[in-house]
Design an enzyme around this catalytic site. Sequence first.
Site, PDB file in Angstrom:
ATOM      1  N   ARG A   1     115.621  79.102  31.083  1.00  0.00           N
ATOM      2  CA  ARG A   1     116.452  78.869  29.900  1.00  0.00           C
ATOM      3  C   ARG A   1     117.776  79.581  30.112  1.00  0.00           C
ATOM      4  NH1 ARG A   1     117.207  83.563  29.428  1.00  0.00           N
ATOM      5  NH2 ARG A   1     118.239  83.124  27.484  1.00  0.00           N
ATOM      6  N   GLY A   2     118.691  79.407  29.141  1.00  0.00           N
ATOM      7  CA  GLY A   2     120.050  79.920  29.351  1.00  0.00           C
ATOM      8  C   GLY A   2     120.869  78.809  29.990  1.00  0.00           C
ATOM      9  N   ALA A   3     122.057  78.567  29.438  1.00  0.00           N
ATOM     10  CA  ALA A   3     122.820  77.374  29.831  1.00  0.00           C
ATOM     11  C   ALA A   3     123.040  77.242  31.353  1.00  0.00           C
ATOM     12  CB  ALA A   3     124.145  77.359  29.068  1.00  0.00           C
TER      13      ALA A   3
ATOM     14  N   ARG B   1     116.799  69.246  27.124  1.00  0.00           N
ATOM     15  CA  ARG B   1     117.279  70.165  26.067  1.00  0.00           C
ATOM     16  C   ARG B   1     118.689  69.704  25.700  1.00  0.00           C
ATOM     17  NH1 ARG B   1     116.619  76.490  26.267  1.00  0.00           N
ATOM     18  NH2 ARG B   1     116.818  76.241  24.013  1.00  0.00           N
TER      19      ARG B   1
ATOM     20  N   GLN C   1     114.392  86.466  22.849  1.00  0.00           N
ATOM     21  CA  GLN C   1     115.013  86.577  24.190  1.00  0.00           C
ATOM     22  C   GLN C   1     115.714  87.919  24.378  1.00  0.00           C
ATOM     23  OE1 GLN C   1     115.273  83.913  22.186  1.00  0.00           O
ATOM     24  NE2 GLN C   1     115.618  82.013  23.312  1.00  0.00           N
TER      25      GLN C   1
ATOM     26  N   ASP D   1     126.268  78.247  24.877  1.00  0.00           N
ATOM     27  CA  ASP D   1     125.650  77.047  25.453  1.00  0.00           C
ATOM     28  C   ASP D   1     126.625  75.895  25.573  1.00  0.00           C
ATOM     29  OD1 ASP D   1     123.290  78.651  24.325  1.00  0.00           O
ATOM     30  OD2 ASP D   1     122.429  77.181  25.705  1.00  0.00           O
TER      31      ASP D   1
ATOM     32  N   ASN E   1     126.254  78.821  20.222  1.00  0.00           N
ATOM     33  CA  ASN E   1     125.350  79.770  20.910  1.00  0.00           C
ATOM     34  C   ASN E   1     124.104  79.970  20.060  1.00  0.00           C
ATOM     35  OD1 ASN E   1     124.748  81.525  23.144  1.00  0.00           O
ATOM     36  ND2 ASN E   1     125.139  83.265  21.803  1.00  0.00           N
ATOM     37  N   LYS E   2     123.208  80.783  20.553  1.00  0.00           N
ATOM     38  CA  LYS E   2     121.912  81.039  19.901  1.00  0.00           C
ATOM     39  C   LYS E   2     122.069  81.335  18.414  1.00  0.00           C
ATOM     40  CE  LYS E   2     118.659  80.828  21.405  1.00  0.00           C
ATOM     41  NZ  LYS E   2     117.924  79.546  21.287  1.00  0.00           N
TER      42      LYS E   2
HETATM   43  O1  MRU Z   1     117.430  79.005  23.951  1.00  0.00           O
HETATM   44  P1  MRU Z   1     117.978  79.757  25.129  1.00  0.00           P
HETATM   45  O2  MRU Z   1     117.201  80.982  25.472  1.00  0.00           O
HETATM   46  O3  MRU Z   1     118.176  78.844  26.319  1.00  0.00           O
HETATM   47  O4  MRU Z   1     119.416  80.223  24.636  1.00  0.00           O
HETATM   48  C1  MRU Z   1     120.241  80.962  25.495  1.00  0.00           C
HETATM   49  C2  MRU Z   1     121.501  81.371  24.842  1.00  0.00           C
HETATM   50  O5  MRU Z   1     121.748  81.125  23.693  1.00  0.00           O
HETATM   51  C3  MRU Z   1     122.508  82.045  25.727  1.00  0.00           C
HETATM   52  O6  MRU Z   1     123.314  82.906  24.961  1.00  0.00           O
HETATM   53  C4  MRU Z   1     123.413  80.984  26.382  1.00  0.00           C
HETATM   54  O7  MRU Z   1     122.661  80.000  26.993  1.00  0.00           O
HETATM   55  C5  MRU Z   1     124.343  81.580  27.353  1.00  0.00           C
HETATM   56  S1  MRU Z   1     123.508  82.028  28.834  1.00  0.00           S
HETATM   57  C6  MRU Z   1     124.570  82.790  29.871  1.00  0.00           C
END
Ligand code: MRU
Length: 361
Positions: free
Chosen positions: A51-53, A88, A199, A240, A250-251
Amino acid sequence: MRIKNNEYRTIWHENDVVKIIDQTKLPHQFIVKNLKTIKDAINAIKIMEVRGAPLIGGTAAYGIFLAVKENNDPEFIKKSSEDLIQSRPTAINLKWAVDRMMKKLSGINSDEILKIALKEAKAICDEDVNFCKNIGLNGLKIIEEIYNKKKDTVNILTHCNAGWLATINWGTATSPIYHAHKKGIPIHVWVDETRPRNQGANLTSFELNEEGVPNTIITDNAGGLLMNRGQVDMCIVGTDRTLSTGDVCNKIGTYLKALAAKDNNVPFYVALPSSTIDWEIKDPTEIPIEERDEAELSHIEGLDKDNKLQKILIYPQKSKAMNLAFDITPARLVTKLITEKGICVASEKEIKKLFNQSNIS
Ligand code: MRU
């Protein structure tokens, strides 16, 4: 970066398989998993083993390689690319990486295609490592400036995990932190727990611990009070999808942190590689916001007294829940964007200037 003093990336190709660290099991178990098929790659993204962009982008690139390996048929590869993009919806890096792979492979049907696919997937990942390293070097200047004025520990608040586990290495939001720590600047990180999947607690705190960076986990709602008390020098988060207008997706919970930061005059930075910029959408309401299973809220997983991983229900059995995974922070609440190219104001003019995109309307 390090786990138990061994250096890792989050995804790599070894002995003809793609390997990932299963992030659903961290911090309690360290499991390296093999991705052998396109289905494995799609599933790993969907259930958030990765996970994470930026890491979703890297996994999608390797996913196309796995699809070519499985069945070098243009229809199969096209369908695989569509399924990957659907896996996703919010992180733009996913589509960016798939489009780049498909462009590279278009018109190639020789024996070379598999080699080219692997080389491009590796290139996307190597490039991300460089982007994140440069984000760190650029962001380091901001931390240094605060430290030079304050001459005391710099307190940084971050949300979710935009650490090395969310990228291929270094992280986005954490890269300036790691660079400052390596330079000997005293840092302390306030880590938002980041419900529902935690996370922050499970991944950010874990990776900071492994690198020896002092940190404290806080509830998602504590940041405002800490800012009000003067206990936060800066916020830094990942993203993201950032629009060319400077609006940041973002999250979930990022927006509330940005509001609290504005109200308390705490600078709010967003760290991102250029692969996270959406050059097409201008209206933030058009960003697809992922809605995940409500079981992620109603159930929680952790170690029981016998050190076994257990999942338990914490909500009333009859209650409904809604699990929106991302929110949008308007550009006006963002102090600056930190990118691999440099630091800029979150505005269309400045972003385009930095990335030389004057011809994009
Ligand atoms: O749902 P996730 O864990 O994939 O969300 C991740 C985030 O929101 C991060 O802040 C974002 O992807 C940036 S990662 C460098």
